[in-house]
Design a protein around this motif. Structure first.
Motif, PDB file in Angstrom:
ATOM      1  N   ASN A 131       7.282  -8.554 -14.566  1.00 61.32           N
ATOM      2  CA  ASN A 131       6.181  -9.112 -14.143  1.00 61.32           C
ATOM      3  C   ASN A 131       6.331  -9.434 -12.768  1.00 61.32           C
ATOM      4  OD1 ASN A 131       4.897  -9.142 -16.626  1.00 61.32           O
ATOM      5  ND2 ASN A 131       5.568 -11.305 -17.082  1.00 61.32           N
ATOM      6  N   GLU A 134       5.768  -5.986 -10.720  1.00 62.47           N
ATOM      7  CA  GLU A 134       4.538  -5.686 -10.871  1.00 62.47           C
ATOM      8  C   GLU A 134       3.534  -6.745  -9.663  1.00 62.47           C
ATOM      9  OE1 GLU A 134       2.456  -5.540 -14.635  1.00 62.47           O
ATOM     10  OE2 GLU A 134       4.162  -4.464 -15.485  1.00 62.47           O
ATOM     11  N   THR A 135       3.798  -7.941  -9.731  1.00 59.43           N
ATOM     12  CA  THR A 135       3.448  -8.680  -8.907  1.00 59.43           C
ATOM     13  C   THR A 135       3.774  -8.399  -7.280  1.00 59.43           C
ATOM     14  OG1 THR A 135       5.010 -10.461  -9.139  1.00 59.43           O
ATOM     15  CG2 THR A 135       2.849 -10.689 -10.381  1.00 59.43           C
ATOM     16  N   GLU A 136       4.906  -8.236  -7.352  1.00 60.70           N
ATOM     17  CA  GLU A 136       5.471  -7.879  -5.655  1.00 60.70           C
ATOM     18  C   GLU A 136       4.771  -6.449  -5.638  1.00 60.70           C
ATOM     19  OE1 GLU A 136       9.722  -7.718  -6.093  1.00 60.70           O
ATOM     20  OE2 GLU A 136       9.748  -9.895  -6.233  1.00 60.70           O
ATOM     21  N   LYS A 137       4.776  -5.619  -6.367  1.00 60.84           N
ATOM     22  CA  LYS A 137       3.971  -4.165  -6.134  1.00 60.84           C
ATOM     23  C   LYS A 137       2.587  -4.547  -5.642  1.00 60.84           C
ATOM     24  CE  LYS A 137       7.108  -1.250  -8.853  1.00 60.84           C
ATOM     25  NZ  LYS A 137       6.985  -0.533 -10.006  1.00 60.84           N
ATOM     26  N   LYS A 138       1.979  -5.373  -6.254  1.00 61.28           N
ATOM     27  CA  LYS A 138       0.479  -5.631  -5.948  1.00 61.28           C
ATOM     28  C   LYS A 138       0.560  -6.281  -4.571  1.00 61.28           C
ATOM     29  CE  LYS A 138      -1.147  -6.102 -10.654  1.00 61.28           C
ATOM     30  NZ  LYS A 138      -1.714  -7.034 -11.715  1.00 61.28           N
ATOM     31  N   GLU A 139       1.568  -7.386  -4.429  1.00 56.17           N
ATOM     32  CA  GLU A 139       1.299  -8.048  -3.391  1.00 56.17           C
ATOM     33  C   GLU A 139       1.628  -6.876  -2.145  1.00 56.17           C
ATOM     34  OE1 GLU A 139       3.953 -11.185  -3.272  1.00 56.17           O
ATOM     35  OE2 GLU A 139       2.989 -12.316  -4.642  1.00 56.17           O
ATOM     36  N   SER A 140       2.712  -6.130  -2.267  1.00 54.83           N
ATOM     37  CA  SER A 140       2.904  -5.149  -1.359  1.00 54.83           C
ATOM     38  C   SER A 140       1.836  -4.131  -1.068  1.00 54.83           C
ATOM     39  CB  SER A 140       4.150  -4.274  -1.848  1.00 54.83           C
ATOM     40  OG  SER A 140       4.636  -3.302  -0.976  1.00 54.83           O
ATOM     41  N   TRP A 141       1.074  -3.760  -2.056  1.00 54.89           N
ATOM     42  CA  TRP A 141       0.090  -3.004  -1.996  1.00 54.89           C
ATOM     43  C   TRP A 141      -0.830  -3.668  -1.031  1.00 54.89           C
ATOM     44  CZ3 TRP A 141      -5.038  -2.944  -4.015  1.00 54.89           C
ATOM     45  CH2 TRP A 141      -5.705  -1.885  -3.968  1.00 54.89           C
ATOM     46  N   SER A 142      -1.427  -4.974  -1.385  1.00 57.28           N
ATOM     47  CA  SER A 142      -2.391  -5.546  -0.851  1.00 57.28           C
ATOM     48  C   SER A 142      -1.918  -5.848   0.691  1.00 57.28           C
ATOM     49  CB  SER A 142      -2.667  -6.942  -1.548  1.00 57.28           C
ATOM     50  OG  SER A 142      -1.519  -7.712  -1.411  1.00 57.28           O
ATOM     51  N   LYS A 144       0.049  -4.007   2.421  1.00 56.27           N
ATOM     52  CA  LYS A 144      -0.243  -2.576   3.284  1.00 56.27           C
ATOM     53  C   LYS A 144      -1.623  -2.395   3.636  1.00 56.27           C
ATOM     54  CE  LYS A 144       3.988  -0.397   1.368  1.00 56.27           C
ATOM     55  NZ  LYS A 144       4.508   0.812   0.361  1.00 56.27           N
ATOM     56  N   LYS A 145      -2.419  -2.833   2.582  1.00 56.04           N
ATOM     57  CA  LYS A 145      -3.958  -2.467   2.783  1.00 56.04           C
ATOM     58  C   LYS A 145      -4.383  -3.233   4.165  1.00 56.04           C
ATOM     59  CE  LYS A 145      -8.170  -2.410   0.431  1.00 56.04           C
ATOM     60  NZ  LYS A 145      -8.849  -2.602  -0.763  1.00 56.04           N
TER      61      LYS A 145
END
Length: 183
Positions: A131, A134-142, A144-145
């Protein structure tokens, strides 16, 4: 003579029934059979001397028989007691063995339960970790965005600065032209 023949015919039957009788038969039955036999011997019509010797022989036979029967009964009781004792000892040993097996099984159960709890905790940590991933990936993606958006804004800002500078230059040129024309 006929009484002796009938007596002789009855005697084997009595002997047969006495030999067939079990050693656990009661003393009263043995005494009643002995009494019948003695009465038959006494009524056979033999002389007093032979009657006394027959009675003595019969009494000694029956007393020996009773002694053997009582000895056999005692031996059976002792063997039964020994059997009960052996059975008790065997049951006691079996109970001890089963108790020790139960104890080891309980210990194994406790160990397995502890291993299960550890595995569940690791699973929870793994779930939390996944989890978190996944949250780190989402944060990383956001992030990067956001970075890419900011980079574009920086480019737009740079473009705007250049255009602003161009407009300032044009404005200065226009002001010079107007001042020349107005003189």
């Amino acid at each position: 003579m006929s009484s002796q023949l009938s007596h002789n015919k009855d005697q084997p039957r009595i002997r047969k029934s006495l030999s067939d009788s079990s050693p656990t038969s009661s003393t009263a039955t043995t005494k009643s059979l002995r009494h019948e036999r003695l009465s038959r011997l006494s009524s056979s019509g033999s002389s007093d001397v032979s009657n006394d010797t027959t009675t003595n022989h019969a009494e000694s036979y029956f007393s020996r028989r009773e002694n053997r029967l009582s000895a056999r009964k005692k031996a059976e009781e002792e063997s039964a007691n020994n059997d009960y004792k052996k059975m008790y000892e065997k049951a006691l040993a079996t109970n001890q063995r089963l108790k020790s097996r139960l104890e080891t099984s309980k210990q194994e159960l406790v160990m397995i339960q502890e291993q299960l709890q550890r595995a569940q905790q690791k699973g929870r940590k793994g779930e939390c970790g996944s989890n978190m991933l996944e949250t780190e990936k989402k944060e990383s993606w956001s992030l990067k965005k956001k970075i890419s958006d900011m980079e574009e804004q920086v480019k737009v800002k740079a473009d705007l600065k250049m255009e602003n500078q161009r407009l300032k230059d044009e404005n200065g040129a226009l002001i010079r032209v107007i001042t020349k024309l107005s003189k």
